[in-house]
Write an enzyme that holds these catalytic residues in place. Structure first.
Site, mmCIF file in Angstrom:
data_model
loop_
_atom_site.group_PDB
_atom_site.id
_atom_site.type_symbol
_atom_site.label_atom_id
_atom_site.label_comp_id
_atom_site.label_asym_id
_atom_site.label_seq_id
_atom_site.Cartn_x
_atom_site.Cartn_y
_atom_site.Cartn_z
ATOM 1 C CG ASP A 92 2.867 -7.961 -11.018
ATOM 2 O OD1 ASP A 92 2.335 -8.653 -11.910
ATOM 3 O OD2 ASP A 92 3.861 -8.338 -10.363
ATOM 4 C CG LEU A 93 -3.048 -1.972 -12.379
ATOM 5 C CD1 LEU A 93 -2.457 -0.837 -13.202
ATOM 6 C CD2 LEU A 93 -4.476 -2.271 -12.817
ATOM 7 C CG ASP A 94 -2.394 0.521 -9.433
ATOM 8 O OD1 ASP A 94 -1.646 1.329 -10.012
ATOM 9 O OD2 ASP A 94 -3.629 0.492 -9.594
ATOM 10 C CD GLU A 95 -0.158 -6.634 -7.080
ATOM 11 O OE1 GLU A 95 0.810 -7.418 -7.096
ATOM 12 O OE2 GLU A 95 -1.340 -7.010 -7.036
ATOM 13 N N GLY A 116 -6.584 0.003 -9.209
ATOM 14 C CA GLY A 116 -7.334 0.187 -10.443
ATOM 15 C C GLY A 116 -8.058 1.517 -10.502
#
Length: 282
Positions: free
Chosen positions: A223-226, A198
């Site tokens: 999926d954020l930053d995954e 984030g």
């Protein structure tokens, strides 16, 4: 002689390497680099072969279709070093963008930048390397995200961009757009994932008193930053470093990690293995 790169992935079976190598040599090919990986957990097989060949590419493609069908190969073949059309996206932090443009200009990265997209006007950036690359200021608001992403989609289609690079583009892509770009959109995250996801990861790291900071280049997913990780690097820091000093040190890591990830992708050294990657680096 023309140099080619062939990559493949499939369910693992006996005879794949021998059959592919025989097909290459049978067409006068000379293999100068080869990597393979058998994932015992998933039962998948991955391979990258670089070779020189005098004969017709079309004839070779027609011939290797036999292996492609017989082994169920997900196969790609392209001339080595072929320039690829790339759309670059950036917000206000332009150090990664500037680095990619410089590497492209000196021939270190085989890319043809077809457009730069930003949610900020061109005047907000301090670059002198953009030249005649079309710059598209596409501002985004809470209620205009879908419209803005539709404009980016049209640019990708119109320019024929094969790869999208988020060079510190500080906006979250929608799940739908992320799915559309699966496997062809690389992001640089200013942290050593999976930690400190984030916003403001350097400030998060400073608050935890970390002794190493890093950066992560990965494929974008919903999926954020995954997304599947391509490349990472780190640098030591100390208790005396302020958050701003961490940000300053982090810029250098971000530049080199993103450039390395883009280069590996363009050289077909990265194969997606479900939520991970197989990287056949030199």
């Amino acid at each position: 002689m023309t140099d080619y790169v062939l990559t493949l992935r499939c369910n693992n079976r006996r005879g794949i390497v021998a059959s592919v190598a025989s097909r290459i040599t049978g067409h006068g090919g000379d293999i100068f680099e080869a990597h393979q990986f058998d994932d015992q957990e998933t039962g998948m097989f991955f391979m990258r072969v670089a070779f020189s060949m005098e004969g017709s590419e079309e004839a070779f493609r027609a011939a290797i279709a036999e292996e492609e069908k017989g082994f169920g190969l997900d196969l790609t073949l392209r001339p080595f070093g072929q320039k690829r059309k790339v759309l670059l996206m950036v917000s206000r932090f332009d150090h990664c963008l500037g680095d990619l443009l410089y590497r492209a200009r000196i021939g270190e990265l085989p890319i043809e930048p077809v457009a730069i997209v930003s949610n900020h006007p061109r005047e907000a950036l301090n670059l002198t390397l953009m030249g005649n690359i079309p710059y598209h200021h596409l501002p985004i608001a809470k209620d205009s995200k879908a419209e803005q992403e539709a404009q980016i989609r049209r640019l990708i289609e119109e320019t024929g961009a094969e790869l999208v690079v988020l060079a510190r583009y500080m906006q979250i892509l929608s799940d739908e757009f992320s799915a559309d770009l699966a496997g062809r959109c690389i992001n640089i995250h200013h942290s050593f994932l999976p930690g400190f996801k984030g916003a403001k990861p350097y400030h998060q790291a400073h608050a935890r008193g970390v002794k190493m900071i890093g950066a992560t280049a990965h494929y974008v997913t919903g999926d954020l930053d995954e997304g599947p990780i391509i490349c990472q690097d780190v640098e030591p820091v100390s208790h005396a470093d302020t958050p701003d000093e961490l940000v300053q040190k982090g810029r250098d890591i971000e530049r080199r990690v993103l450039a390395r990830a883009v280069a590996w992708h363009l050289e077909d050294r990265v194969l997606i293995n479900k939520g991970k990657t197989v990287v056949f680096a030199k």
